[in-house]
Design a protein around this motif. Structure first.
Motif, PDB file in Angstrom:
ATOM      1  N   GLN A  74       0.886  -1.259   0.023  1.00 48.34           N
ATOM      2  CA  GLN A  74      -0.054   0.131  -0.011  1.00 48.34           C
ATOM      3  C   GLN A  74       0.895   1.200  -0.223  1.00 48.34           C
ATOM      4  O   GLN A  74       0.541   2.171  -0.443  1.00 48.34           O
ATOM      5  CB  GLN A  74      -0.970  -0.001   1.160  1.00 48.34           C
ATOM      6  CG  GLN A  74      -2.016  -0.965   1.218  1.00 48.34           C
ATOM      7  CD  GLN A  74      -3.042  -0.903   2.429  1.00 48.34           C
ATOM      8  OE1 GLN A  74      -2.307  -0.632   3.540  1.00 48.34           O
ATOM      9  NE2 GLN A  74      -4.116  -1.491   2.402  1.00 48.34           N
ATOM     10  N   GLY A  96      -6.085  -9.824   7.847  1.00 48.55           N
ATOM     11  CA  GLY A  96      -7.029  -9.072   6.905  1.00 48.55           C
ATOM     12  C   GLY A  96      -8.098  -8.453   7.392  1.00 48.55           C
ATOM     13  O   GLY A  96      -8.573  -7.314   7.008  1.00 48.55           O
ATOM     14  N   GLU A 145      -8.440  -4.276   7.472  1.00 47.66           N
ATOM     15  CA  GLU A 145      -9.555  -3.686   6.587  1.00 47.66           C
ATOM     16  C   GLU A 145     -10.245  -2.619   7.626  1.00 47.66           C
ATOM     17  O   GLU A 145     -10.770  -1.830   7.033  1.00 47.66           O
ATOM     18  CB  GLU A 145     -10.373  -4.406   5.868  1.00 47.66           C
ATOM     19  CG  GLU A 145     -11.203  -4.042   4.855  1.00 47.66           C
ATOM     20  CD  GLU A 145     -11.550  -4.993   3.825  1.00 47.66           C
ATOM     21  OE1 GLU A 145     -12.639  -4.968   3.163  1.00 47.66           O
ATOM     22  OE2 GLU A 145     -10.660  -5.672   3.348  1.00 47.66           O
ATOM     23  N   LYS A 171      -4.059  -8.097  -4.915  1.00 43.29           N
ATOM     24  CA  LYS A 171      -4.437  -6.805  -5.019  1.00 43.29           C
ATOM     25  C   LYS A 171      -4.372  -6.509  -6.530  1.00 43.29           C
ATOM     26  O   LYS A 171      -5.486  -6.086  -7.185  1.00 43.29           O
ATOM     27  CB  LYS A 171      -3.493  -5.903  -4.394  1.00 43.29           C
ATOM     28  CG  LYS A 171      -3.841  -4.383  -4.529  1.00 43.29           C
ATOM     29  CD  LYS A 171      -3.192  -3.416  -3.771  1.00 43.29           C
ATOM     30  CE  LYS A 171      -3.513  -1.877  -3.827  1.00 43.29           C
ATOM     31  NZ  LYS A 171      -2.585  -1.136  -2.915  1.00 43.29           N
ATOM     32  N   THR A 213      -9.292  -6.631  -1.758  1.00 46.69           N
ATOM     33  CA  THR A 213      -9.297  -5.924  -0.672  1.00 46.69           C
ATOM     34  C   THR A 213      -8.208  -6.861   0.388  1.00 46.69           C
ATOM     35  O   THR A 213      -8.143  -7.968   0.265  1.00 46.69           O
ATOM     36  CB  THR A 213     -10.203  -5.411  -0.304  1.00 46.69           C
ATOM     37  OG1 THR A 213     -11.170  -6.383   0.269  1.00 46.69           O
ATOM     38  CG2 THR A 213     -10.949  -4.236  -1.125  1.00 46.69           C
ATOM     39  N   PRO A 214      -7.797  -6.103   1.376  1.00 50.51           N
ATOM     40  CA  PRO A 214      -6.995  -6.994   2.397  1.00 50.51           C
ATOM     41  C   PRO A 214      -7.688  -8.155   3.033  1.00 50.51           C
ATOM     42  O   PRO A 214      -7.095  -9.376   3.050  1.00 50.51           O
ATOM     43  CB  PRO A 214      -6.683  -5.875   3.586  1.00 50.51           C
ATOM     44  CG  PRO A 214      -6.609  -4.726   2.977  1.00 50.51           C
ATOM     45  CD  PRO A 214      -7.613  -4.811   1.814  1.00 50.51           C
ATOM     46  N   PHE A 215      -8.968  -8.220   3.417  1.00 54.21           N
ATOM     47  CA  PHE A 215      -9.750  -9.298   4.068  1.00 54.21           C
ATOM     48  C   PHE A 215      -9.821 -10.398   2.947  1.00 54.21           C
ATOM     49  O   PHE A 215      -9.273 -11.532   3.429  1.00 54.21           O
ATOM     50  CB  PHE A 215     -11.043  -8.679   4.414  1.00 54.21           C
ATOM     51  CG  PHE A 215     -11.973 -10.004   5.296  1.00 54.21           C
ATOM     52  CD1 PHE A 215     -11.221 -10.890   6.119  1.00 54.21           C
ATOM     53  CD2 PHE A 215     -13.106 -10.169   4.750  1.00 54.21           C
ATOM     54  CE1 PHE A 215     -12.092 -11.776   6.840  1.00 54.21           C
ATOM     55  CE2 PHE A 215     -14.003 -11.164   5.180  1.00 54.21           C
ATOM     56  CZ  PHE A 215     -13.067 -12.079   6.388  1.00 54.21           C
TER      57      PHE A 215
END
Length: 385
Positions: free
Chosen positions: A19, A140, A144, A225, A231-233
């Motif tokens: 990120q 995750g 998030e 990604k 997304t992170p989760f």
């Protein structure tokens, strides 16, 4: 407790680094610095651990990492954390990892005894893989919905609880290496390895799988990604799938594998793992990648369970700690694979990089199987009293 945070940390640091930088090589470098201490210090720590009370050594390490996570969590909470802080935390975590693995697994072998080594390593591997399933998904979720500080604060809590639980364990209090120099103990360990082909084979396969297999983990946040748009989760769920499969695979091995099958389970499990990594790199969606990694977990269960079982079953009890230290060093070859996949990702993309390393590793395993045919023969390991 320790295992949950280890894999949670790997995911959290990988996602955070990508990120901040958007650079796959820097993401890989974070895992590189975490694993490098195993290569540099694994054999030394394994020999030194025989000269001290291993229980207290492990407790001291756990408490030290708890303090590190509390500090990093506070920096993240107040918005002062940088990649430098995260990198230093990864190095300290790696030093603890280099110490914890040989010490803890040797203690498990002491408690189980020679006749239950296979079952003990299977149960140990199943608990470790359960944490690989739980850690990334929790990581995750925390990233998030709470942030990086939530992951680090959870690490502080889990490690503190781990230290309290270890206080009630009686194994690991024996001191066997007193009166012998550390280098003398290391030299004796290498002599043991040279005299035992199955131990040699286990160590070589460990190097191969860590260099060309586990290094793919550093690219999962990037592939998730960039290629899959996650997304992170859901990235955490993806990383958990392998641990889920490995958990069930390790339980099957624990209750069914006999010494005659140790080598075969180890070698064929490694081959399956590398093959599945290749298929994962070709996945085009989350729902394709998820079952593929779940299946790969069964392969890694065979590798991880039999890795220590083969060494403990073929090494005299008084020399196990020093040989397990060499095993930690062999696991430490993983950072070289991480740099390799990181450079390939910068040149060809993360998915192609994982494809390349999986093919390289599969071929290397085939060569190892040719040189050490005892890996895939039905032969009962020699267990010394």
């Amino acid at each position: 407790m320790i295992g949950v945070m280890r894999w949670l940390d790997v995911l959290a640091v990988g996602v955070y680094t990508h990120q901040v930088t958007g650079d796959a090589l820097i993401v890989a470098t974070m895992l590189f610095v975490r694993m490098l201490p195993m290569l540099l210090f694994g054999a030394v720590i394994g020999a030194w651990a025989e000269r001290v009370n291993r229980k207290y050594l492990l407790m001291a390490g756990i408490l030290a990492i708890a303090v590190v996570y509390a500090f990093l969590g506070t920096l993240a909470y107040v918005g002062l954390i940088t990649l430098l802080h995260v990198g230093i935390g990864a190095v300290i975590s790696g030093i603890f990892w280099a110490m914890e693995m040989p010490v803890r697994r040797t203690m498990v072998g002491e408690v189980a005894g020679n006749h239950r080594i296979g079952a003990a390593m299977g149960l140990e591997s199943s608990t470790n893989n359960f944490t690989r399933m739980l850690g990334p998904s929790v990581g995750g979720l925390l990233l998030e919905f709470i942030g990086l500080h939530g992951a680090f604060y959870l690490g502080f809590i889990l490690y503190a609880i781990g230290a309290l639980l270890l206080a009630g364990v009686s194994a690991g209090t024996e001191i066997s290496g007193r009166g012998t120099s550390i280098f003398g103990v290391m030299r004796d360990g290498w002599t043991t390895i040279k005299a035992t082909r199955m131990v040699q084979a286990a160590l070589v396969v460990t190097i191969i799988v860590n260099m060309w297999g586990f290094s793919y983990v550093s690219m999962v946040p990037v592939i998730g990604k960039v290629d899959l748009g996650l997304t992170p989760f859901p990235i955490g769920i993806l990383m958990s799938a392998e641990g889920c499969g490995a958990f069930f695979g390790a339980l099957l091995i624990a209750f069914n594998a006999t010494p005659a099958w140790f080598g075969r389970v180890f070698w064929f499990g490694s081959l399956i793992y590398l093959a599945v990594i290749l298929i994962f790199s070709l996945s085009v969606s989350f729902w394709m990648a998820l079952p593929v990694l779940f299946l790969g977990g069964f392969g890694i269960a065979g590798f991880a369970t039999m890795q220590s079982a083969l060494i403990l079953a073929n090494t005299p009890p008084e020399r196990r700690n020093r040989v397990m230290g060499v095993l930690a060093m062999c696991i430490g070859f993983g950072p070289l694979g991480i740099l390799h996949v990181g450079f390939l990702a910068n040149q060809f993309g993360a998915s192609m990089a994982v494809s390349i390393i999986s093919v390289e590793g599969f071929l290397a395993l085939c060569v190892a199987g040719y040189y050490w045919p005892e890996l895939h023969r039905l032969a009962r390991p020699k267990i010394e009293a």
